[in-house]
Write a protein that holds these residues in place. Structure first.
Motif, mmCIF file in Angstrom:
data_model
loop_
_atom_site.group_PDB
_atom_site.id
_atom_site.type_symbol
_atom_site.label_atom_id
_atom_site.label_comp_id
_atom_site.label_asym_id
_atom_site.label_seq_id
_atom_site.Cartn_x
_atom_site.Cartn_y
_atom_site.Cartn_z
ATOM 1 N N PRO A 150 0.834 -1.202 0.000
ATOM 2 C CA PRO A 150 0.000 0.000 0.000
ATOM 3 C C PRO A 150 0.874 1.260 0.000
ATOM 4 O O PRO A 150 1.845 1.346 0.755
ATOM 5 C CB PRO A 150 -0.802 -0.117 1.301
ATOM 6 N N LEU A 151 0.530 2.213 -0.844
ATOM 7 C CA LEU A 151 1.321 3.439 -0.962
ATOM 8 C C LEU A 151 0.607 4.658 -0.381
ATOM 9 O O LEU A 151 1.249 5.676 -0.111
ATOM 10 C CB LEU A 151 1.659 3.713 -2.434
ATOM 11 N N GLU A 152 -0.682 4.561 -0.207
ATOM 12 C CA GLU A 152 -1.451 5.717 0.262
ATOM 13 C C GLU A 152 -0.936 6.208 1.619
ATOM 14 O O GLU A 152 -0.776 5.430 2.565
ATOM 15 C CB GLU A 152 -2.938 5.362 0.380
ATOM 16 N N GLY A 153 -0.633 7.499 1.673
ATOM 17 C CA GLY A 153 -0.168 8.098 2.916
ATOM 18 C C GLY A 153 1.271 7.771 3.289
ATOM 19 O O GLY A 153 1.750 8.201 4.351
ATOM 20 N N ARG A 154 1.975 7.032 2.437
ATOM 21 C CA ARG A 154 3.354 6.635 2.735
ATOM 22 C C ARG A 154 4.343 7.530 1.997
ATOM 23 O O ARG A 154 4.016 8.185 1.011
ATOM 24 C CB ARG A 154 3.612 5.183 2.292
ATOM 25 N N GLU A 155 5.576 7.530 2.480
ATOM 26 C CA GLU A 155 6.668 8.155 1.743
ATOM 27 C C GLU A 155 7.207 7.112 0.776
ATOM 28 O O GLU A 155 7.541 5.987 1.180
ATOM 29 C CB GLU A 155 7.757 8.621 2.696
ATOM 30 N N VAL A 156 7.298 7.442 -0.498
ATOM 31 C CA VAL A 156 7.721 6.486 -1.527
ATOM 32 C C VAL A 156 8.977 7.008 -2.210
ATOM 33 O O VAL A 156 9.032 8.167 -2.622
ATOM 34 C CB VAL A 156 6.609 6.266 -2.581
#
Length: 210
Positions: A118-124
């Motif tokens: 999951p990428l939502e709300g994360r630092e990528v």
């Protein structure tokens, strides 16, 4: 300007510039980006995952990119190049379809049935081994952006200045170690720039997971 010994050395140098990232998701663009990203993920002590991209080539000369596609995203075209060639996105619909199939094959080869984290709300952090035209990086950044992360960073050892500048509009931050004036190709800035196979990518992912 001094060259990198190999992708692993470049990744270690990049990792020092990224060490303050807060629990990021590290996504490498295969194949070469995985070799750069492995030491970054190790330094940050986070998992390493791949984000598969494919170039959309000009049919008579496939090496000439007119766009790119990333998993989870729509094709991103270089409209200036298409106009120069007298083409439209519809002109390369067959190429796009072939690349979608190859993209799916590589996703399955690298991850099996495992989805992207999951990428939502994360630092990528999106990692590649260099930027020439930046087509695949642009497609990757847009696909990541669509997942609504908190921050998107593009990290590369070397890139063409104009390309790096244009991609600053796609990412929240671009971390690049070298932007040489006489940039011609990514490989010229590495002493060792071997082509990687799917097996090499799987080996690096396995190493990162340990």
């Amino acid at each position: 300007m001094e060259r990198f010994r190999d992708r692993a050395e470049a990744g270690k140098l990049l990792a020092e510039r990224l060490k303050d990232a807060h629990d990021p998701v590290v996504l490498a663009l295969p194949r070469g980006g995985v070799a750069v990203a492995e030491p970054i993920a190790r330094r940050l002590d986070v998992p390493l995952e791949v984000l598969v991209t494919r170039k959309i080539g000009y049919p008579p000369t496939p090496e000439l990119g007119v766009g790119a596609i990333a998993e989870g995203g729509e094709p991103v075209f270089d409209h200036t190049m298409l106009r120069r060639l007298g083409m439209t996105p519809e002109s390369v619909a067959d190429v796009v379809e072939r690349e979608r199939h190859e993209l799916a094959r590589r996703v399955h080869a690298y991850r099996g049935d495992r989805p992207l984290p999951p990428l939502e709300g994360r630092e990528v952090i999106v990692v590649d081994d260099g930027l020439a035209t930046g087509g695949t990086a642009r497609a990757a950044l847009r696909a990541v952006r669509a997942a609504e992360p908190a921050k998107v960073t593009l990290a590369v050892p070397v890139g063409a200045r104009e390309t790096v500048g244009s991609l600053r509009q796609e990412a929240d931050e671009v971390v690049v170690l070298r932007t040489p004036v006489d940039f011609r190709a990514v490989g010229q800035w590495y002493e060792h720039f071997d082509q990687l196979s799917d097996a090499d990518v799987l080996g690096l992912l396995d190493k990162a997971s340990r």
